[in-house]
Structures are given as structure tokens and as C-alpha cells.
Design a protein around this motif. Structure first.
Motif, PDB file in Angstrom:
ATOM      1  N   TYR A   1      16.039 -53.836   1.189  1.00 21.66           N
ATOM      2  CA  TYR A   1      14.989 -52.823   1.242  1.00 21.66           C
ATOM      3  C   TYR A   1      14.809 -52.301   2.657  1.00 21.66           C
ATOM      4  CZ  TYR A   1      13.873 -55.957  -2.648  1.00 21.66           C
ATOM      5  OH  TYR A   1      13.951 -56.779  -3.748  1.00 21.66           O
TER       6      TYR A   1
ATOM      7  N   TYR B   1      11.522 -50.476   4.675  1.00 23.85           N
ATOM      8  CA  TYR B   1      10.136 -50.030   4.723  1.00 23.85           C
ATOM      9  C   TYR B   1       9.909 -49.444   6.111  1.00 23.85           C
ATOM     10  CZ  TYR B   1       8.797 -52.615   0.489  1.00 23.85           C
ATOM     11  OH  TYR B   1       8.682 -53.064  -0.797  1.00 23.85           O
TER      12      TYR B   1
ATOM     13  N   GLN C   1       6.617 -48.238   9.014  1.00 18.99           N
ATOM     14  CA  GLN C   1       5.202 -48.212   9.363  1.00 18.99           C
ATOM     15  C   GLN C   1       5.010 -47.268  10.532  1.00 18.99           C
ATOM     16  OE1 GLN C   1       3.526 -51.869  10.907  1.00 18.99           O
ATOM     17  NE2 GLN C   1       1.507 -51.393  10.091  1.00 18.99           N
TER      18      GLN C   1
ATOM     19  N   GLY D   1      -0.414 -47.050  13.218  1.00 19.05           N
ATOM     20  CA  GLY D   1      -1.766 -46.894  12.703  1.00 19.05           C
ATOM     21  C   GLY D   1      -1.849 -46.630  11.212  1.00 19.05           C
ATOM     22  N   GLN D   2      -0.705 -46.605  10.549  1.00 20.87           N
ATOM     23  CA  GLN D   2      -0.705 -46.317   9.109  1.00 20.87           C
ATOM     24  C   GLN D   2      -0.166 -47.513   8.330  1.00 20.87           C
ATOM     25  OE1 GLN D   2       0.911 -42.506   8.016  1.00 20.87           O
ATOM     26  NE2 GLN D   2       0.176 -41.531   9.886  1.00 20.87           N
ATOM     27  N   LYS D   3      -0.144 -47.356   7.023  1.00 15.23           N
ATOM     28  CA  LYS D   3       0.294 -48.439   6.157  1.00 15.23           C
ATOM     29  C   LYS D   3       1.807 -48.639   6.223  1.00 15.23           C
ATOM     30  CE  LYS D   3      -3.265 -47.758   2.641  1.00 15.23           C
ATOM     31  NZ  LYS D   3      -3.538 -47.701   1.188  1.00 15.23           N
ATOM     32  N   VAL D   4       2.222 -49.828   5.876  1.00 18.06           N
ATOM     33  CA  VAL D   4       3.642 -50.088   5.658  1.00 18.06           C
ATOM     34  C   VAL D   4       4.028 -49.381   4.356  1.00 18.06           C
ATOM     35  CG1 VAL D   4       5.369 -51.862   5.227  1.00 18.06           C
ATOM     36  CG2 VAL D   4       3.504 -52.308   6.834  1.00 18.06           C
TER      37      VAL D   4
ATOM     38  N   PHE E   1       7.044 -48.145   1.503  1.00 16.13           N
ATOM     39  CA  PHE E   1       8.348 -48.383   0.907  1.00 16.13           C
ATOM     40  C   PHE E   1       9.227 -47.138   1.089  1.00 16.13           C
ATOM     41  CE2 PHE E   1      11.387 -49.839  -2.178  1.00 16.13           C
ATOM     42  CZ  PHE E   1      11.736 -48.735  -2.948  1.00 16.13           C
TER      43      PHE E   1
ATOM     44  N   SER F   1      15.082 -49.206  -2.095  1.00 16.66           N
ATOM     45  CA  SER F   1      15.624 -50.507  -2.470  1.00 16.66           C
ATOM     46  C   SER F   1      17.073 -50.333  -2.897  1.00 16.66           C
ATOM     47  CB  SER F   1      14.800 -51.155  -3.578  1.00 16.66           C
ATOM     48  OG  SER F   1      14.792 -50.335  -4.726  1.00 16.66           O
TER      49      SER F   1
ATOM     50  N   PHE G   1      11.253 -51.559   8.931  1.00 18.66           N
ATOM     51  CA  PHE G   1      11.462 -52.949   8.545  1.00 18.66           C
ATOM     52  C   PHE G   1      12.526 -53.040   7.464  1.00 18.66           C
ATOM     53  CE2 PHE G   1       8.138 -55.003  10.833  1.00 18.66           C
ATOM     54  CZ  PHE G   1       7.063 -54.127  10.872  1.00 18.66           C
TER      55      PHE G   1
ATOM     56  N   LEU H   1      10.053 -61.182  -0.781  1.00 18.60           N
ATOM     57  CA  LEU H   1      10.726 -60.389   0.225  1.00 18.60           C
ATOM     58  C   LEU H   1      10.637 -61.075   1.583  1.00 18.60           C
ATOM     59  CD1 LEU H   1      10.468 -58.239  -2.042  1.00 18.60           C
ATOM     60  CD2 LEU H   1      10.066 -56.562  -0.242  1.00 18.60           C
TER      61      LEU H   1
ATOM     62  N   PHE I   1      11.157 -60.302   5.491  1.00 22.62           N
ATOM     63  CA  PHE I   1      11.220 -59.142   6.370  1.00 22.62           C
ATOM     64  C   PHE I   1      11.824 -59.503   7.720  1.00 22.62           C
ATOM     65  CE2 PHE I   1       8.879 -55.680   4.355  1.00 22.62           C
ATOM     66  CZ  PHE I   1       8.252 -56.335   3.298  1.00 22.62           C
ATOM     67  N   GLY I   2      12.517 -58.536   8.300  1.00 19.80           N
ATOM     68  CA  GLY I   2      12.948 -58.660   9.680  1.00 19.80           C
ATOM     69  C   GLY I   2      11.818 -58.292  10.623  1.00 19.80           C
ATOM     70  N   GLU I   3      12.105 -58.379  11.912  1.00 16.70           N
ATOM     71  CA  GLU I   3      11.071 -58.126  12.921  1.00 16.70           C
ATOM     72  C   GLU I   3      10.844 -56.643  13.170  1.00 16.70           C
ATOM     73  OE1 GLU I   3      11.665 -62.285  15.420  1.00 16.70           O
ATOM     74  OE2 GLU I   3      11.869 -60.356  16.435  1.00 16.70           O
TER      75      GLU I   3
END
Lengths: 116, 115
Positions: free
Chosen positions: A33, A35, A37, A40-43, A45, A48, A91, A105, A107-109
Motif C-alpha cells: 500500500y 498512503y 499525509q 496537518g491533514q489526515k493520513v 489511502f 493497494s 507512507f 498493516l 508501515f514504514g517511517e
């Protein structure tokens, strides 16, 4: 403990340039996947990927974006012609199974992309 | 459309105090629910998840969360906060019927811990 690794950690690019973000998922995972961000906003999608094809993508994931698993280990996100609004933390994540099968899931850094 | 709301953008608690982070979701079917934590410079780490069964789930680092269907909530709790818990916390919902791994995230709550 196995982990998802991403490179680069930070990339600065000029608007209109192509960018490739790289990810090495956990080795026995099957689902991959991306993703993002925006600050200041949402993560959110993006996409996939399973069995060498996109299984779902969001409306954000337009023709400027593409994903590829060029070999058995890497999973890449390409942005063909970057725009200012592509500046975000990206991400990568992988899972052994899809979410619908109780998958978790990992996640990477993240890779921070700054478009100037 | 599915959505996740975390009403508190920023919370400050004293070390040793209890913590509750709120999460409300809007979802038509039975959701999968997750809490992730992001420490500075780190990726998203799964704290806990709810798929079915007992509505009180235990996670790592002493966290727990309770699924309340009637309130469409999945609040995260910890009885005694440690300074290392300072981070950003994300609630997320996944589609039970989906195989795609698509998660819908909340805005996130930043936790600050006072000594």
C-alpha cells in the motif's frame, strides 16, 4: 523484528520533475500500500497492490501516479510530473493478508516529499 | 461515506495520570477498528485492533480500547501515562469485506505528557 523500509527519507524536487519513492516491504507479505499525509491533514489511502496489480485506488491516485513491483523485493511509487500539492509524507505499508481477512498493516517511517 | 473523527486535536496530561483518546466512526457495516501511534520521525505503529468478539481489546504498551457499537466509538485508554507515550495517535477504520487494506484515518490526536 521485520520492518518496512522506505527511501529516501526526504526528497526535495522541482515542480514538474519525476519522483520515485521506494519501499521494501516485509518479505513474506503479499499486500502492499501507499498512503500519504499532507502536513496537518489526515493520513489518506492512495493505492493497494496485490498479485502484481492494483486492487484499489483512491481518487487522488490519478494518471500522474503509478506503482510497480519491479523485482521480488521493492515496491515503488512514481509521480510523473510533480505538483506543489504533492508535497506530503508518503507512507508505504504491507500486510500478510488484506484487511478484510484480519490483516495488520505494517508501515514504514515515511518519505517526505517537498515540491518547490 | 466512511469517516473517522477524533474530536481532540491536542491533549496534555501529567505523567502517571490516566488517558482517554476519543474516536468516533461513521460506517454502514461492521468495521474493523485500529489505533496507530506515530512517534516523531517514526512510522505508524499498530497499538491494537478490533475485529470481533470481546469489545474491550488490549494492545501494546499498556493501552486498551473499547468498541461501543451504540455510540459508534472506539476510545483508547491507558491507566497511567508515561513520558514516552508522547506521540500522535490515529484511529482508523477498515472495511470488513474488503481485501484491499484501505484504511480511513482520523485527523490524529497529539498527546503531550507533562512531567
Amino acid at each position: 523484528e521485520p520492518e518496512v523500509t522506505q527511501t529516501p527519507s526526504h526528497q526535495v524536487t522541482q515542480m514538474g520533475q519525476e519522483v520515485i519513492l521506494r519501499c521494501v516491504p516485509i518479505s513474506n507479505h503479499l499486500y502492499f500500500y501507499w498512503y500519504r499525509q499532507i502536513l496537518g491533514q489526515k493520513v489518506e489511502f492512495l493505492v493497494s497492490f496485490y498479485n502484481n496489480e492494483i486492487s484499489e485506488k483512491s481518487e487522488i491516485f490519478d494518471d500522474q501516479f503509478s506503482v510497480e513491483r519491479p523485482d521480488g523485493s521493492n515496491f515503488t511509487l512514481k509521480i510523473r510530473s510533480t505538483k506543489l500539492e504533492d508535497s506530503a509524507m508518503y507512507f508505504c505499508a504491507s500486510s500478510a493478508t488484506g484487511t478484510g481477512k484480519a490483516g495488520e498493516l505494517f508501515f514504514g517511517e515515511g518519505s517526505r516529499l517537498t515540491v518547490l | 461515506a466512511q469517516s473517522v473523527t477524533q474530536p481532540d486535536i491536542h491533549i496534555t496530561v501529567s505523567e502517571g495520570a490516566s488517558l482517554e483518546l476519543r474516536c468516533n466512526y461513521s460506517y454502514g457495516a461492521t468495521p474493523y477498528l485500529f489505533w496507530y501511534v506515530q512517534s516523531p520521525g517514526q512510522g505508524l505503529q499498530l497499538l491494537l485492533k478490533y475485529f470481533s468478539g470481546d469489545t474491550l481489546v488490549q494492545g501494546i504498551k499498556g493501552f486498551e480500547a473499547e468498541f461501543k457499537r451504540s455510540q459508534s466509538s472506539f476510545n483508547l485508554r491507558k491507566p497511567s501515562v508515561h513520558w514516552s507515550d508522547a506521540a500522535e495517535y490515529f484511529c482508523a477504520v477498515g472495511e470488513m469485506s474488503s481485501n484491499t487494506g484501505k484504511l480511513i484515518f482520523g485527523q490524529g490526536t497529539t498527546l503531550q505528557v507533562k512531567p
